[in-house]
Write an enzyme that holds these catalytic residues in place. Structure first.
Site, PDB file in Angstrom:
ATOM      1  N   LEU A 162       0.854  -1.181   0.000  1.00  0.00           N
ATOM      2  CA  LEU A 162       0.000   0.000   0.000  1.00  0.00           C
ATOM      3  C   LEU A 162       0.897   1.240   0.000  1.00  0.00           C
ATOM      4  O   LEU A 162       2.108   1.147   0.194  1.00  0.00           O
ATOM      5  CB  LEU A 162      -0.902  -0.003   1.233  1.00  0.00           C
ATOM      6  N   SER A 163       0.289   2.393  -0.181  1.00  0.00           N
ATOM      7  CA  SER A 163       1.125   3.597  -0.214  1.00  0.00           C
ATOM      8  C   SER A 163       1.863   3.789   1.103  1.00  0.00           C
ATOM      9  O   SER A 163       3.003   4.253   1.114  1.00  0.00           O
ATOM     10  CB  SER A 163       0.302   4.830  -0.559  1.00  0.00           C
ATOM     11  N   GLU A 164       1.234   3.427   2.236  1.00  0.00           N
ATOM     12  CA  GLU A 164       1.945   3.402   3.514  1.00  0.00           C
ATOM     13  C   GLU A 164       1.421   2.298   4.423  1.00  0.00           C
ATOM     14  O   GLU A 164       0.245   1.931   4.345  1.00  0.00           O
ATOM     15  CB  GLU A 164       1.827   4.740   4.263  1.00  0.00           C
ATOM     16  N   THR A 165       2.324   1.804   5.264  1.00  0.00           N
ATOM     17  CA  THR A 165       1.992   0.904   6.360  1.00  0.00           C
ATOM     18  C   THR A 165       2.453   1.565   7.654  1.00  0.00           C
ATOM     19  O   THR A 165       3.557   2.126   7.716  1.00  0.00           O
ATOM     20  CB  THR A 165       2.662  -0.466   6.189  1.00  0.00           C
ATOM     21  N   HIS A 172      -2.722  10.338   5.645  1.00  0.00           N
ATOM     22  CA  HIS A 172      -3.738   9.293   5.760  1.00  0.00           C
ATOM     23  C   HIS A 172      -3.338   8.191   6.735  1.00  0.00           C
ATOM     24  O   HIS A 172      -4.205   7.649   7.433  1.00  0.00           O
ATOM     25  CB  HIS A 172      -4.140   8.746   4.371  1.00  0.00           C
TER      26      HIS A 172
END
Length: 302
Positions: A47-50, A77
């Site tokens: 994902l774009s961030e974890t 987010h």
């Protein structure tokens, strides 16, 4: 010894609808995970961030955010998603209609407000760092990276790197039609990123997609991460500071929209504090929805 299983959630931020907004994976009780393992998990999640939740000695809670390629000092987010997850699971107690805590990130602690209605979690608001207005780039320097021509750019303002915790390149364009014409050349973008030192790029206009929206944006990570982000809270803060500083908005409080063309519509309530020439902070907030709860297993057993 490090434990080999961790509570895990996935939360969609800046939306009230499952599968909208921007998804974030959240690993709880992650204090014994080392940096390399966190990075490997972020690659696995893709994902774009974890987000990894940790104990803090200087704030109420600490989090570290990783893209599939690297750690990022501040992100929007993941902050909304992480605090939503902690409040929903009771790790953070909601004391009133507004519960204020501090969150330690790589850039230091930031204030967080958790808004609830009748005891039910409603939205999370983060206060980002005082914006820093950094390098300016000529319009022709970014044209090739995004497939745009001179008529697409908002020529009343510069193209500039702005940071409210993470440096991001702000590119104002004339309209949603200009945003539709964006075609990313990843090699050109990667070279631009190396030369200028920003993390990612935010392209935006002062038109909403819905009647509520004041702005609409597209956001692109630079290599080695290569993707378009559905909704970007940190860059929304930088964009808001940019718009207010350069007089492109008349009201410092507005609704920002992003992700609709990716079939992941998201929106944020945004507020810039301070005069145009001395902005103090930017607040970015919105709701979130949990879509996954489970256990991250690193021992190979089920």
């Amino acid at each position: 010894m490090p434990k080999r299983s961790y509570p895990f959630m996935q939360v969609d931020a800046f939306t009230t609808v499952p599968l909208g907004g921007n998804p974030c994976a959240i690993v709880l009780d992650a204090d014994d995970l080392d940096t390399d393992t966190m990075q490997a998990i972020a690659r696995e999640m893709n994902l774009s961030e974890t987000s990894f939740v940790l104990r803090s000695d200087i704030a109420d809670v600490r989090a570290r955010y990783f893209t599939p390629a690297e750690e990022i000092p501040l992100a929007g987010h993941p902050t909304i998603a992480t605090i939503h997850a902690l409040a929903e699971t009771g790790h953070i107690a909601l004391t009133d209609d507004r519960t204020t805590i501090s969150l330690e990130l790589q850039v230091g602690p930031i204030p967080i407000d958790i808004i609830s209605k009748n005891g039910t979690l409603d939205r999370v608001i983060m206060t980002q760092k005082q914006p820093a207005f950094l390098d300016k780039l000529p319009h022709e320097a970014v044209s090739a990276a995004f497939g745009l021509s001179a008529v697409d750019f908002e020529d009343r303002v510069p193209i500039q790197v702005v940071s409210t915790g993470t440096p991001q390149l702000m590119i104002a364009v004339r309209s949603k039609e200009s945003l539709k014409r964006v075609r990313v050349d990843h090699q050109e973008l990667g070279q631009l990123r190396v030369e200028t030192g920003f993390f990612s790029t935010h392209l935006f206009c002062t038109e909403g997609v819905t009647d509520r929206g004041t702005t609409f944006a597209r956001h692109f990570a630079g290599p080695p991460d290569v993707f378009e982000d559905p909704f970007t809270g940190s860059a929304t803060g930088g964009m808001a500071a940019f718009l207010w500083r350069y007089g492109l908005i008349d009201d410092p409080s507005f609704v920002a929209e992003q992700g609709h063309w990716m079939h992941r519509p998201g929106s944020a309530d945004v507020e810039v504090a301070g005069p145009r020439d001395n902005i103090e902070s930017v607040r970015v907030g919105g709701p979130a929805v949990t879509i996954l709860r489970g256990e991250l297993c690193l021992d190979g057993k089920r």
